[in-house]
Write a protein that holds these residues in place. Sequence first.
Motif, PDB file in Angstrom:
ATOM      1  N   VAL A   1      67.157 110.013  29.200  1.00  0.00           N
ATOM      2  CA  VAL A   1      66.333 109.084  29.971  1.00  0.00           C
ATOM      3  C   VAL A   1      66.260 107.801  29.165  1.00  0.00           C
ATOM      4  O   VAL A   1      65.858 107.814  27.996  1.00  0.00           O
ATOM      5  N   VAL A   2      66.652 106.688  29.756  1.00  0.00           N
ATOM      6  CA  VAL A   2      66.751 105.421  29.031  1.00  0.00           C
ATOM      7  C   VAL A   2      66.040 104.326  29.814  1.00  0.00           C
ATOM      8  O   VAL A   2      66.264 104.166  31.019  1.00  0.00           O
ATOM      9  N   VAL A   3      65.167 103.578  29.133  1.00  0.00           N
ATOM     10  CA  VAL A   3      64.453 102.486  29.786  1.00  0.00           C
ATOM     11  C   VAL A   3      64.374 101.283  28.850  1.00  0.00           C
ATOM     12  O   VAL A   3      64.516 101.415  27.632  1.00  0.00           O
ATOM     13  N   GLY A   4      64.153 100.104  29.420  1.00  0.00           N
ATOM     14  CA  GLY A   4      63.850  98.914  28.633  1.00  0.00           C
ATOM     15  C   GLY A   4      65.057  98.148  28.135  1.00  0.00           C
ATOM     16  O   GLY A   4      66.193  98.365  28.565  1.00  0.00           O
ATOM     17  N   ASP A   5      64.787  97.252  27.183  1.00  0.00           N
ATOM     18  CA  ASP A   5      65.791  96.327  26.666  1.00  0.00           C
ATOM     19  C   ASP A   5      66.150  96.645  25.219  1.00  0.00           C
ATOM     20  O   ASP A   5      65.282  96.662  24.343  1.00  0.00           O
ATOM     21  N   ALA A   6      67.424  96.864  24.983  1.00  0.00           N
ATOM     22  CA  ALA A   6      67.898  97.076  23.620  1.00  0.00           C
ATOM     23  C   ALA A   6      67.761  95.805  22.795  1.00  0.00           C
ATOM     24  O   ALA A   6      67.500  95.848  21.592  1.00  0.00           O
ATOM     25  N   VAL A   7      67.935  94.655  23.436  1.00  0.00           N
ATOM     26  CA  VAL A   7      67.752  93.356  22.782  1.00  0.00           C
ATOM     27  C   VAL A   7      66.889  92.503  23.698  1.00  0.00           C
ATOM     28  O   VAL A   7      67.307  92.148  24.801  1.00  0.00           O
ATOM     29  N   ARG A   8      65.684  92.193  23.253  1.00  0.00           N
ATOM     30  CA  ARG A   8      64.756  91.391  24.056  1.00  0.00           C
ATOM     31  C   ARG A   8      64.484  90.036  23.430  1.00  0.00           C
ATOM     32  O   ARG A   8      64.006  89.127  24.100  1.00  0.00           O
ATOM     33  N   PHE A   9      64.792  89.887  22.132  1.00  0.00           N
ATOM     34  CA  PHE A   9      64.523  88.640  21.426  1.00  0.00           C
ATOM     35  C   PHE A   9      65.816  88.115  20.831  1.00  0.00           C
ATOM     36  O   PHE A   9      66.676  88.883  20.397  1.00  0.00           O
ATOM     37  N   ASP A  10      65.963  86.789  20.807  1.00  0.00           N
ATOM     38  CA  ASP A  10      67.229  86.205  20.366  1.00  0.00           C
ATOM     39  C   ASP A  10      67.314  86.115  18.854  1.00  0.00           C
ATOM     40  O   ASP A  10      66.437  86.587  18.118  1.00  0.00           O
ATOM     41  N   SER A  11      68.383  85.499  18.366  1.00  0.00           N
ATOM     42  CA  SER A  11      68.649  85.439  16.929  1.00  0.00           C
ATOM     43  C   SER A  11      67.624  84.617  16.168  1.00  0.00           C
ATOM     44  O   SER A  11      67.553  84.697  14.936  1.00  0.00           O
ATOM     45  N   ASP A  12      66.824  83.843  16.900  1.00  0.00           N
ATOM     46  CA  ASP A  12      65.755  83.062  16.277  1.00  0.00           C
ATOM     47  C   ASP A  12      64.384  83.670  16.514  1.00  0.00           C
ATOM     48  O   ASP A  12      63.357  83.033  16.247  1.00  0.00           O
ATOM     49  N   GLY A  13      64.345  84.896  17.030  1.00  0.00           N
ATOM     50  CA  GLY A  13      63.086  85.583  17.234  1.00  0.00           C
ATOM     51  C   GLY A  13      62.350  85.207  18.488  1.00  0.00           C
ATOM     52  O   GLY A  13      61.193  85.617  18.678  1.00  0.00           O
ATOM     53  N   ARG A  14      62.990  84.448  19.379  1.00  0.00           N
ATOM     54  CA  ARG A  14      62.326  84.028  20.622  1.00  0.00           C
ATOM     55  C   ARG A  14      62.626  85.015  21.739  1.00  0.00           C
ATOM     56  O   ARG A  14      63.758  85.514  21.851  1.00  0.00           O
ATOM     57  N   GLU A  15      61.616  85.265  22.573  1.00  0.00           N
ATOM     58  CA  GLU A  15      61.804  86.208  23.663  1.00  0.00           C
ATOM     59  C   GLU A  15      62.766  85.633  24.689  1.00  0.00           C
ATOM     60  O   GLU A  15      62.639  84.481  25.123  1.00  0.00           O
ATOM     61  N   LEU A  16      63.726  86.437  25.070  1.00  0.00           N
ATOM     62  CA  LEU A  16      64.738  86.017  26.033  1.00  0.00           C
ATOM     63  C   LEU A  16      64.215  86.117  27.460  1.00  0.00           C
ATOM     64  O   LEU A  16      63.336  86.936  27.764  1.00  0.00           O
ATOM     65  N   GLU A  17      64.774  85.301  28.319  1.00  0.00           N
ATOM     66  CA  GLU A  17      64.501  85.458  29.742  1.00  0.00           C
ATOM     67  C   GLU A  17      65.051  86.814  30.190  1.00  0.00           C
ATOM     68  O   GLU A  17      66.046  87.293  29.644  1.00  0.00           O
ATOM     69  N   PRO A  18      64.419  87.443  31.183  1.00  0.00           N
ATOM     70  CA  PRO A  18      64.864  88.783  31.608  1.00  0.00           C
ATOM     71  C   PRO A  18      66.361  88.891  31.861  1.00  0.00           C
ATOM     72  O   PRO A  18      66.989  89.886  31.470  1.00  0.00           O
ATOM     73  N   ALA A  19      66.952  87.889  32.469  1.00  0.00           N
ATOM     74  CA  ALA A  19      68.374  87.970  32.807  1.00  0.00           C
ATOM     75  C   ALA A  19      69.271  87.909  31.575  1.00  0.00           C
ATOM     76  O   ALA A  19      70.435  88.326  31.618  1.00  0.00           O
ATOM     77  N   ALA A  20      68.742  87.399  30.468  1.00  0.00           N
ATOM     78  CA  ALA A  20      69.550  87.245  29.253  1.00  0.00           C
ATOM     79  C   ALA A  20      69.398  88.414  28.292  1.00  0.00           C
ATOM     80  O   ALA A  20      70.083  88.468  27.266  1.00  0.00           O
ATOM     81  N   ARG A  21      68.533  89.335  28.607  1.00  0.00           N
ATOM     82  CA  ARG A  21      68.308  90.481  27.732  1.00  0.00           C
ATOM     83  C   ARG A  21      69.430  91.510  27.877  1.00  0.00           C
ATOM     84  O   ARG A  21      70.144  91.521  28.875  1.00  0.00           O
ATOM     85  N   THR A  22      69.548  92.369  26.877  1.00  0.00           N
ATOM     86  CA  THR A  22      70.542  93.440  26.918  1.00  0.00           C
ATOM     87  C   THR A  22      69.836  94.748  27.247  1.00  0.00           C
ATOM     88  O   THR A  22      69.071  95.263  26.418  1.00  0.00           O
ATOM     89  N   PRO A  23      70.055  95.298  28.427  1.00  0.00           N
ATOM     90  CA  PRO A  23      69.381  96.560  28.772  1.00  0.00           C
ATOM     91  C   PRO A  23      69.868  97.708  27.892  1.00  0.00           C
ATOM     92  O   PRO A  23      71.036  97.767  27.502  1.00  0.00           O
ATOM     93  N   ALA A  24      68.960  98.620  27.579  1.00  0.00           N
ATOM     94  CA  ALA A  24      69.361  99.834  26.877  1.00  0.00           C
ATOM     95  C   ALA A  24      70.166 100.724  27.813  1.00  0.00           C
ATOM     96  O   ALA A  24      69.889 100.793  29.015  1.00  0.00           O
ATOM     97  N   GLN A  25      71.171 101.378  27.255  1.00  0.00           N
ATOM     98  CA  GLN A  25      72.021 102.286  28.020  1.00  0.00           C
ATOM     99  C   GLN A  25      72.086 103.633  27.297  1.00  0.00           C
ATOM    100  O   GLN A  25      71.654 103.763  26.150  1.00  0.00           O
ATOM    101  N   ALA A  26      72.636 104.618  27.964  1.00  0.00           N
ATOM    102  CA  ALA A  26      72.762 105.934  27.338  1.00  0.00           C
ATOM    103  C   ALA A  26      73.607 105.888  26.073  1.00  0.00           C
ATOM    104  O   ALA A  26      73.428 106.704  25.163  1.00  0.00           O
ATOM    105  N   ASP A  27      74.540 104.922  25.983  1.00  0.00           N
ATOM    106  CA  ASP A  27      75.394 104.832  24.799  1.00  0.00           C
ATOM    107  C   ASP A  27      74.886 103.814  23.774  1.00  0.00           C
ATOM    108  O   ASP A  27      75.588 103.489  22.820  1.00  0.00           O
TER     109      ASP A  27
END
Length: 366
Positions: free
Chosen positions: A44-70
Amino acid sequence: MAGTGPTMTLQGRLEDLLNEAVSAGITPSASCAVSRDGADGAAVVVGDAVRFDSDGRELEPAARTPAQADTRYDLASVTKVVTAVTALTLVRDDMLALDCPVAEWLPAYRDDDKRTVTLRHLLSHTAGLPPIWDGWKRPGSGGRARLVASVLATPLVTAPGKSFAYSCVGYNTVMALAEAVTGSSWSELVTERVLGADPDLGFASDGQACAATEYQPELGRGMVCGVVHDESAWSLGGAAGNAGLFGTAAALLAFGERTRAGLPGLLPPDLEAELWTDQLPRLLPTGESGVGYGQALGLRIGQRPWMGRAGAQARGHNGFTGTSLLMDRERGVSVALLTNRVHPSRSYSDVTELRAAVSNAVYDAD
C-alpha cells in the motif's frame, strides 16, 4: 476511503491509516507491505516521495514525485538487522566467535577498558559504548581509514556487560571488525553473504528511484535523496553497520519473511536461535534492560509502543527516517512500513503512533 466497519479489508484499513498520516503532515509518503501466514499482500503506497525541491521549498502538487511500489526508502537503523545477520555468517564460518574478545582482531580494543568486549556485547548493545560517534564532524586527512580508527577509539561509557544502551557506535565497530577479519569491504560482505544482487534492497542507490529525506544545506548536502541520511554512515562512505541500506517495502518484507522463517540455508539453527533470543537475561547482572523490552542479536523484542498492543513476542527494528520491520512467529505475520518522515526536516514528525496503528491493524485483521 476504502470502506469502514468490520467489513473493511486489511489493505483498506492500511490505506486509510497511511492517507491519514500524510494528510496530518506526519510524513510526505508511506509504503507498507504485510505478510500473514505466508501470504504477501500488495504494498500500500501513498503520498509524495519528493515533496520539497533542492532548496528545501515545497513543490507545487504537479511537480512532486509520487511514491510508487518500487520507490526505495532509506532504511536507517533497520540496517542493523542485516548487520547482525552478516556478522553471524562470519561466526558460522569460524572467522569470528560470539564470546571471544574482539581484541583478538582489533588492536584498538586491547586496552584495559575494552579488552573484554565481545561480538555478543556489540550486537546486543551491552558493550558499554555511547549511542553516537561525532567524529564525522571533524574532517581531516586520512579518509575512511582515519574515520574508522576514530570509531574504534571511542571510549566506553560503562564496563562491558553491565548495562544495556543502544549504540550505533557498536554496530559500526562490528562493521570494522568484519572488514578486519575478512579483508573485504562492508558493502561486499553484506551483498555477497546476505542480500545478493537484489536491486530493491542494498547499499547502492539511484536518487531517481528514492524517497527524499532531509534538507541539509549546512552540511553541503542540500536535499538528501539517494544518499544515506545518517551522518556517521555518510562520512564512512554510505555503507555502514548502523545505517546505509535502501529498499522497497516489498523487498524488506521478503527479507523479514526469510528471517521469520529462520534464514534457511544461511545460518545453522544454533546461530539463528541466538539472533532471535533475548540476550539481556544472560548478559546483564540483573537480567533487566530497564527500558521495558528485550534485545536479541540485532532484533528488538516486544517494543510495544510501536510493535502494537499484541506485539509482546514480536521481533524487529525501527529506523530514524521513519522505517520499521516487524516479525512475529507466534502470530505468523511480518510488516514492513517505510516512510520519509524526515523530509524536509528531522523535526517534522514522530511516526510511533502510525507504526503502532499499522501493527494493531495487522494483528486485529481476521
